[in-house]
Enzyme design. Sequence first.
Site, mmCIF file in Angstrom:
data_model
loop_
_atom_site.group_PDB
_atom_site.id
_atom_site.type_symbol
_atom_site.label_atom_id
_atom_site.label_comp_id
_atom_site.label_asym_id
_atom_site.label_seq_id
_atom_site.Cartn_x
_atom_site.Cartn_y
_atom_site.Cartn_z
ATOM 1 C CD GLU A 52 -38.244 70.512 50.830
ATOM 2 O OE1 GLU A 52 -38.672 69.797 51.752
ATOM 3 O OE2 GLU A 52 -37.403 70.113 49.999
ATOM 4 C CG ASP A 72 -35.843 68.649 53.991
ATOM 5 O OD1 ASP A 72 -36.989 68.280 53.690
ATOM 6 O OD2 ASP A 72 -35.084 67.979 54.711
ATOM 7 C CD GLU A 103 -34.455 70.098 47.145
ATOM 8 O OE1 GLU A 103 -34.938 68.978 47.404
ATOM 9 O OE2 GLU A 103 -33.837 70.348 46.092
#
Length: 210
Positions: A105, A37, A33
């Site tokens: 993400e 991102d 993640e």
Amino acid sequence: MKKLNYTFKNPELLELALTQSGANAQHNNERLEFVGDRVLGLSVAALLYEMFPDEHEGELARRHAMLVSTETLARVATKLGVDKHVRHGHMTAGRNMHIYADAMEAVFGAIFIDGGFDVVQNIIVDLWRDLAAADITAPKDPKTALQEFVQKSTSGALPVYEYLDATGASHQPVFNVRVSAMGRSATGSGATKKAASAAAAEELLKILAF
């Protein structure tokens, strides 16, 4: 997951991307993640730079904040069916959106690790181009945009504005404001307190959005 139009060389990366920390405290999607991102942020920023050549940095930042928000990510995750495959622990009320957004993400992070930046950027651009084009109205003012971004990310928290000492000549003061949210802060200046607040909000939005 066929809607992603990507086949993993290492399927274990996809399994990891879909595993929330509540389901496995050690082997979960948090690291992916983190990568996803950044990949998403850069891909969307480049897309907006291409699509809106006449907009200045602040307008692009406000568009960017909306397009990488928890709400948008969760909507994309649902569209792709990612939400149906997430392995999670106890799902508390109101956390669904965050869990789906985080997983989305993480999937982008996994694709980046598995196939490289160009591959994941093309996938993101294909998914986000219509979303970006759908917003034909002018972006919201910085304070409103910041408040909505922060509320979506922190479940109701509001930015805190602090009015600092004015600078400049007494007959033409320059007002200075600091705004804080999500553990970060930024300052802005202007001929009025309202202008200084807007400038500070715009600066913080750039920091948080990117």
